[in-house]
Enzyme design. Structure first.
Site, PDB file in Angstrom:
ATOM      1  N   SER A 144       0.862  -1.191   0.000  1.00 15.47           N
ATOM      2  CA  SER A 144       0.000   0.000   0.000  1.00 15.47           C
ATOM      3  C   SER A 144       0.890   1.230   0.000  1.00 15.47           C
ATOM      4  O   SER A 144       2.064   1.159   0.406  1.00 15.47           O
ATOM      5  CB  SER A 144      -0.855  -0.006   1.275  1.00 15.47           C
ATOM      6  OG  SER A 144      -1.469   1.256   1.487  1.00 15.47           O
ATOM      7  N   TYR A 157      -1.875  -1.096  10.497  1.00 14.46           N
ATOM      8  CA  TYR A 157      -1.985  -1.322   9.044  1.00 14.46           C
ATOM      9  C   TYR A 157      -0.749  -0.798   8.321  1.00 14.46           C
ATOM     10  O   TYR A 157      -0.151  -1.505   7.500  1.00 14.46           O
ATOM     11  CB  TYR A 157      -3.243  -0.642   8.506  1.00 14.46           C
ATOM     12  CG  TYR A 157      -3.438  -0.852   7.019  1.00 14.46           C
ATOM     13  CD1 TYR A 157      -3.798  -2.106   6.517  1.00 14.46           C
ATOM     14  CD2 TYR A 157      -3.240   0.192   6.102  1.00 14.46           C
ATOM     15  CE1 TYR A 157      -3.963  -2.305   5.152  1.00 14.46           C
ATOM     16  CE2 TYR A 157      -3.405  -0.003   4.748  1.00 14.46           C
ATOM     17  CZ  TYR A 157      -3.770  -1.248   4.277  1.00 14.46           C
ATOM     18  OH  TYR A 157      -3.929  -1.457   2.925  1.00 14.46           O
TER      19      TYR A 157
HETATM   20  N1  LIG Z   1      -8.713  -0.543  -1.497  1.00  8.95           N
HETATM   21  C1  LIG Z   1      -7.730   0.239  -1.084  1.00  8.95           C
HETATM   22  O1  LIG Z   1      -7.899   1.469  -0.930  1.00  8.95           O
HETATM   23  C2  LIG Z   1      -6.366  -0.352  -0.825  1.00  8.95           C
HETATM   24  C3  LIG Z   1      -5.250   0.519  -0.801  1.00  8.95           C
HETATM   25  C4  LIG Z   1      -3.994  -0.004  -0.581  1.00  8.95           C
HETATM   26  C5  LIG Z   1      -3.841  -1.372  -0.393  1.00  8.95           C
HETATM   27  N2  LIG Z   1      -4.931  -2.201  -0.415  1.00  8.95           N
HETATM   28  C6  LIG Z   1      -4.711  -3.621  -0.190  1.00  8.95           C
HETATM   29  O2  LIG Z   1      -5.259  -4.346  -1.261  1.00  8.95           O
HETATM   30  C7  LIG Z   1      -5.547  -5.680  -0.831  1.00  8.95           C
HETATM   31  C8  LIG Z   1      -6.920  -6.075  -1.335  1.00  8.95           C
HETATM   32  O3  LIG Z   1      -7.894  -5.265  -0.710  1.00  8.95           O
HETATM   33  P1  LIG Z   1      -9.154  -4.697  -1.509  1.00  8.95           P
HETATM   34  O4  LIG Z   1      -8.948  -3.240  -1.669  1.00  8.95           O
HETATM   35  O5  LIG Z   1      -9.435  -5.508  -2.706  1.00  8.95           O
HETATM   36  O6  LIG Z   1     -10.283  -4.854  -0.377  1.00  8.95           O
HETATM   37  P2  LIG Z   1     -11.499  -5.874  -0.264  1.00  8.95           P
HETATM   38  O7  LIG Z   1     -12.428  -5.686  -1.421  1.00  8.95           O
HETATM   39  O8  LIG Z   1     -12.039  -5.662   1.116  1.00  8.95           O
HETATM   40  O9  LIG Z   1     -10.826  -7.307  -0.395  1.00  8.95           O
HETATM   41  C9  LIG Z   1     -10.076  -7.874   0.665  1.00  8.95           C
HETATM   42  C10 LIG Z   1      -9.927  -9.356   0.401  1.00  8.95           C
HETATM   43  O10 LIG Z   1      -9.156  -9.916   1.493  1.00  8.95           O
HETATM   44  C11 LIG Z   1      -9.832 -11.069   1.957  1.00  8.95           C
HETATM   45  N3  LIG Z   1      -9.603 -11.306   3.373  1.00  8.95           N
HETATM   46  C12 LIG Z   1      -9.738 -10.428   4.411  1.00  8.95           C
HETATM   47  N4  LIG Z   1      -9.556 -11.058   5.582  1.00  8.95           N
HETATM   48  C13 LIG Z   1      -9.318 -12.375   5.294  1.00  8.95           C
HETATM   49  C14 LIG Z   1      -9.088 -13.528   6.075  1.00  8.95           C
HETATM   50  N5  LIG Z   1      -9.099 -13.487   7.421  1.00  8.95           N
HETATM   51  N6  LIG Z   1      -8.873 -14.705   5.442  1.00  8.95           N
HETATM   52  C15 LIG Z   1      -8.895 -14.781   4.095  1.00  8.95           C
HETATM   53  N7  LIG Z   1      -9.121 -13.711   3.291  1.00  8.95           N
HETATM   54  C16 LIG Z   1      -9.337 -12.516   3.893  1.00  8.95           C
HETATM   55  C17 LIG Z   1     -11.315 -10.793   1.701  1.00  8.95           C
HETATM   56  O11 LIG Z   1     -12.016 -12.031   1.566  1.00  8.95           O
HETATM   57  P3  LIG Z   1     -13.116 -12.627   2.605  1.00  8.95           P
HETATM   58  O12 LIG Z   1     -13.714 -11.456   3.333  1.00  8.95           O
HETATM   59  O13 LIG Z   1     -14.065 -13.359   1.717  1.00  8.95           O
HETATM   60  O14 LIG Z   1     -12.309 -13.531   3.457  1.00  8.95           O
HETATM   61  C18 LIG Z   1     -11.259 -10.070   0.365  1.00  8.95           C
HETATM   62  O15 LIG Z   1     -11.274 -10.986  -0.697  1.00  8.95           O
HETATM   63  C19 LIG Z   1      -5.406  -5.667   0.697  1.00  8.95           C
HETATM   64  O16 LIG Z   1      -4.181  -6.266   1.059  1.00  8.95           O
HETATM   65  C20 LIG Z   1      -5.398  -4.192   1.049  1.00  8.95           C
HETATM   66  O17 LIG Z   1      -4.686  -3.924   2.220  1.00  8.95           O
HETATM   67  C21 LIG Z   1      -6.177  -1.718  -0.637  1.00  8.95           C
END
Ligand SMILES: NC(=O)c1ccc[n+]([C@@H]2O[C@H](COP(=O)([O-])OP(=O)(O)OC[C@H]3O[C@@H](n4cnc5c(N)ncnc54)[C@H](OP(=O)(O)O)[C@@H]3O)[C@@H](O)[C@H]2O)c1
Length: 262
Positions: A144, A157
Site C-alpha cells: 500500500s 496497518y
Molecule cells: N482498497 C484500497 O484502498 C487499498 C489501498 C492499498 C492497499 N490495499 C490492499 O489491497 C488488498 C486487497 O484489498 P481490496 O482493496 O481488494 O479490499 P477488499 O475488497 O475488502 O478485499 C479484501 C480481500 O481480502 C480477503 N480477506 C480479508 N480477511 C481475510 C481472512 N481473514 N482470510 C482470508 N481472506 C481474507 C477478503 O475475503 P473474505 O472477506 O471473503 O475472506 C477479500 O477478498 C489488501 O491487502 C489491502 O490492504 C487496498
C-alpha cells in the site's frame, strides 16, 4: 512484452472481492488456471463460474480464514492434494482498522497482523521453492502507499504494509536471475470493499483508482523487462510515496495524521 500465463496456475488470496477478483479476471484472460482463496465461498464460486465461462480456464476454490495459522499449511496441502504446481502467487488478502490503538479491539488488531503479514510470509515461504523452480511466473505481494511512512490512526496497518514492501523487495533481490518476477504492489485509495471493512472513508487519501487501474499497473510491472521490486499505482500516489519516503518524521507524522482526518 506481454507475459503469458497459459499452462500455468496462479494462486490468489483475497479473491472474493476487489483487487483479488480483478487479478483473477486478468490472469485468466492471459490463460492462467486459478486457485481462489478467501473466506466467502459463494462470492468465489460465482467468480469462478464467470471466469470459466469467459476464458475456459480451470478454476478451483479453497475456503480459508488466513487469520488462523493452521489455514496456511491447509492452503498448501490443498494445492498439493490437487496435484498443482503453482507458478504465480498473488498475496492480496488484507484489511485495515481505523482509530488510535488505545481504543482498538485487540482481536481485530492481532488478526490484521496475522492476515497482512504472517499469512503472506508463510504462503510465500511455502510456495517460493516452486515459484523459483518453475520460473517465468510472478510473486505479487499487495502492500500500500501506507508502506512509505508511519500512519497515525492506522498504525498497525501502515506497519504491516511497510513489512510487505521491505520483505518483497528483499525477495526480488534474492530470486534475481530465476525468471520469477517479484513485486510489491502499492495502491493508494481504490474503489473496493476495503473502506466498508475499515468502517469509514476518513482514512481515504486522494481520489479513488479502480481495481482495473491498479491491476493494470501490476501487470505492466510484470510485463516490463525489469520488473520493479516495488510499484506504486497512480501518478499522485507515486508523488505521495516519494514525499513519504523522503520527509523527516517531524514533518511526515503531523502531515499524515491530518490527512487521516485526525
Ligand atoms: N482498497 C484500497 O484502498 C487499498 C489501498 C492499498 C492497499 N490495499 C490492499 O489491497 C488488498 C486487497 O484489498 P481490496 O482493496 O481488494 O479490499 P477488499 O475488497 O475488502 O478485499 C479484501 C480481500 O481480502 C480477503 N480477506 C480479508 N480477511 C481475510 C481472512 N481473514 N482470510 C482470508 N481472506 C481474507 C477478503 O475475503 P473474505 O472477506 O471473503 O475472506 C477479500 O477478498 C489488501 O491487502 C489491502 O490492504 C487496498
Amino acid at each position: 512484452m506481454t507475459l503469458s500465463f497459459s499452462s500455468s496456475t496462479a494462486l490468489i488470496t483475497g479473491a472474493s472481492s476487489g483487487l483479488g477478483a480483478e487479478f483473477a479476471r486478468v490472469l485468466a484472460g492471459r490463460g492462467a488456471d486459478l486457485v481462489l482463496v478467501a473466506r466467502r465461498r459463494e462470492r468465489m464460486d460465482a467468480l469462478a463460474d464467470a471466469v470459466r465461462r469467459a476464458h475456459g480456464v480451470h478454476v478451483r476454490v479453497h475456503t480459508a480464514d488466513l487469520s488462523d495459522p493452521s489455514s496456511w499449511d491447509g492452503v498448501k496441502a490443498y494445492t498439493d492434494a490437487e496435484g498443482l504446481s503453482i507458478s504465480t502467487l498473488i498475496n492480496n488478502a488484507g484489511f485495515a482498522t481505523y482509530g488510535p490503538l488505545v481504543e482498538a479491539r485487540a482481536r481485530r488488531t492481532d488478526d490484521q497482523v496475522q492476515v497482512n503479514v504472517a499469512a503472506l510470509t508463510a504462503l510465500t515461504r511455502l510456495y517460493l521453492p516452486d515459484l523459483v523452480a518453475r520460473g517465468g511466473g510472478a510473486l505479487v505481494n499487495v502492500a500500500s502507499t501506507a508502506a512509505f511512512q508511519p500512519v497515525p490512526s492506522m498504525a498497525v496497518y501502515g506497519a504491516t504494509k511497510a513489512y510487505v514492501k521491505s520483505f518483497t523487495a528483499a525477495l526480488a533481490w534474492e530470486t534475481r536471475g530465476s525468471g520469477l518476477r517479484v513485486t510489491a504492489l502499492c495502491p493508494g485509495a481504490t474503489k473496493t470493499e476495503f473502506f466498508d471493512v475499515v468502517g469509514t472513508e476518513d482514512a481515504k487519501v486522494g481520489n479513488y483508482e479502480t481495481p482495473e487501474q491498479v491491476v493494470a499497473t501490476a501487470m505492466r510491472a510484470l510485463d516490463s523487462r525489469r520488473t520493479p521490486p516495488v510499484v506504486v499505482s497512480g501518478a499522485n500516489n507515486r508523488l505521495g510515496a516519494f514525499v513519504g519516503r523522503l520527509a523527516p518524521l517531524r514533518l511526515s507524522l503531523p502531515l499524515t495524521a491530518s490527512l487521516m482526518g485526525r
